[in-house]
Design a protein around this motif. Structure first.
Motif, PDB file in Angstrom:
ATOM      1  N   HIS A  43      63.878  49.925 -61.641  1.00  0.00           N
ATOM      2  CA  HIS A  43      62.724  50.997 -62.093  1.00  0.00           C
ATOM      3  C   HIS A  43      63.231  52.278 -61.338  1.00  0.00           C
ATOM      4  N   GLN A  44      63.201  53.447 -61.983  1.00  0.00           N
ATOM      5  CA  GLN A  44      63.889  54.887 -61.428  1.00  0.00           C
ATOM      6  C   GLN A  44      62.944  55.788 -61.770  1.00  0.00           C
ATOM      7  N   SER A  45      62.816  56.762 -60.721  1.00  0.00           N
ATOM      8  CA  SER A  45      62.016  57.948 -61.010  1.00  0.00           C
ATOM      9  C   SER A  45      62.753  59.096 -61.927  1.00  0.00           C
ATOM     10  N   PHE A  46      62.050  60.022 -61.922  1.00  0.00           N
ATOM     11  CA  PHE A  46      62.610  61.410 -62.521  1.00  0.00           C
ATOM     12  C   PHE A  46      63.844  62.092 -61.677  1.00  0.00           C
ATOM     13  N   PRO A  47      63.603  62.172 -60.129  1.00  0.00           N
ATOM     14  CA  PRO A  47      64.756  62.642 -59.534  1.00  0.00           C
ATOM     15  C   PRO A  47      65.755  61.512 -59.480  1.00  0.00           C
ATOM     16  N   ASP A  48      65.489  60.123 -59.418  1.00  0.00           N
ATOM     17  CA  ASP A  48      66.550  59.210 -59.445  1.00  0.00           C
ATOM     18  C   ASP A  48      67.580  59.456 -60.840  1.00  0.00           C
ATOM     19  N   LEU A  49      66.843  59.712 -61.953  1.00  0.00           N
ATOM     20  CA  LEU A  49      67.612  59.994 -63.088  1.00  0.00           C
ATOM     21  C   LEU A  49      68.526  61.249 -62.913  1.00  0.00           C
ATOM     22  N   LYS A  79      51.575  51.722 -56.896  1.00  0.00           N
ATOM     23  CA  LYS A  79      50.289  51.822 -55.832  1.00  0.00           C
ATOM     24  C   LYS A  79      50.575  53.076 -54.880  1.00  0.00           C
ATOM     25  N   GLY A  80      49.778  53.919 -54.937  1.00  0.00           N
ATOM     26  CA  GLY A  80      49.962  55.304 -53.782  1.00  0.00           C
ATOM     27  C   GLY A  80      51.155  56.121 -54.189  1.00  0.00           C
ATOM     28  N   GLU A  81      51.641  55.790 -55.266  1.00  0.00           N
ATOM     29  CA  GLU A  81      52.706  56.864 -55.708  1.00  0.00           C
ATOM     30  C   GLU A  81      52.512  57.466 -56.960  1.00  0.00           C
ATOM     31  N   ARG A  82      52.849  58.796 -56.895  1.00  0.00           N
ATOM     32  CA  ARG A  82      52.506  59.891 -58.054  1.00  0.00           C
ATOM     33  C   ARG A  82      53.416  59.634 -59.108  1.00  0.00           C
ATOM     34  N   GLN A  83      54.849  59.466 -58.641  1.00  0.00           N
ATOM     35  CA  GLN A  83      55.837  59.639 -59.651  1.00  0.00           C
ATOM     36  C   GLN A  83      55.594  58.462 -60.779  1.00  0.00           C
ATOM     37  N   ILE A  84      56.333  58.753 -61.860  1.00  0.00           N
ATOM     38  CA  ILE A  84      56.527  57.687 -62.859  1.00  0.00           C
ATOM     39  C   ILE A  84      58.002  57.105 -62.669  1.00  0.00           C
TER      40      ILE A  84
END
Lengths: 156, 156
Positions: A43-49, A79-84
């Motif tokens: 699973h990857q976040s916006f910044p990751d991508l 949980k506890g993270e704001r990022q998608i």
DNA sequence: AATTTAGTTTACTCAATACTAAACAAATCT
DNA sequence: AGATTTGTTTAGTATTGAGTAAACTAAATT
């Protein structure tokens, strides 16, 4: 033809996305799919991508929306993270190819309607179109069977 | 879903070419193929194509060259006539779809190379890619079989 | 040889779309 | 409430490629 392998994950992603691009999708469409096939974690976040694919925030937003709509990826919340986060959806590879195989079905339908029209017109030569229709029907049926068989044998 | 048929040859050609266009070919590419499926006689000259499809001479020249290169149409010469005629090549419909099915083969190769790289890197999770590779290999093999079977059964 | 006919190539216009930067909106934290 | 983080939308740029008109080439007819 010895398959000389890639020398980086990026190489794979580029080759993969190039092939997807040939099908008429935007470059980034294939880049994200390819990356999600090999990234760690899955699973990857916006910044990751953005960082790994060197693309803008807007592109991540737009293309992930497309992929979500088409059911090829899904959102992950931690949980506890704001990022998608995004990950490949289970079965997305199969779904993707199944969509490609719809071509035969579409052409079967189009040639079928064509034949119907020709018959009304008492057209002299419907042989060519009839052959095409036969073939597409065969292909549509059989390829659908293939997928079903694969799904049945390979649990998801 | 009753297939309401077309009300003109042009309608068929437009529907057909639209579908071909989705695959990434120029519009005229599909127009010529579609027209050659239903036209009378089966062979058509430059003016025939220009008039019936409302396209320029340059387009006929360029696109017929593409179709000739790809082996989907062939030239016809008629004794005592200067004009070139074009007709669908026997088996072109099958060839066209066979080219589409190459996608599975290409993706099998790409994912295969990807796996090779991942193994060198001792990558943690190659499960996703392995699944994709399995599926594409299956599809490539089986769809090739389908075509062969069809060709064997339906004499050309 | 000159002219007409047939098809190709060149140069240009036009439209579509991918991609991004920047403005914006929404939600969370202090 | 104010400030910060996260993601979306808008507006604009730039590239690509389809299609054509017109110039050009080649061949055949008179």
């Amino acid at each position: 033809m010895s398959t000389s392998s890639y020398s980086s994950k990026s190489d794979f992603v580029e080759a993969f996305s190039l092939k997807i691009e040939e099908l008429g999708h935007p470059r980034i469409y294939g880049q994200i799919l390819g990356w999600l096939l090999i990234c760690d974690p899955p699973h990857q976040s916006f910044p990751d991508l953005m960082e790994n694919l060197a693309i803008s925030k807007a592109s991540v937003s737009n293309v992930t929306r497309m992929l979500l709509e088409r059911g090829l990826i899904e959102k992950v919340r931690i949980k506890g993270e704001r990022q998608i986060y995004f990950k490949l959806k289970e079965g997305s590879v199969i779904d993707f190819m199944q969509k490609q195989l719809r071509l035969a079905l579409d052409l079967e339908e189009i040639t079928s309607r064509g034949l119907e029209f020709l018959s009304k017109e008492k057209d002299t030569d419907s042989k060519r179109l009839k052959k095409a229709n036969d073939f597409h029907r065969f292909l549509a049926e059989q390829s659908e069977n293939l997928i079903e068989k694969y799904k049945a044998d390979h649990d998801l």
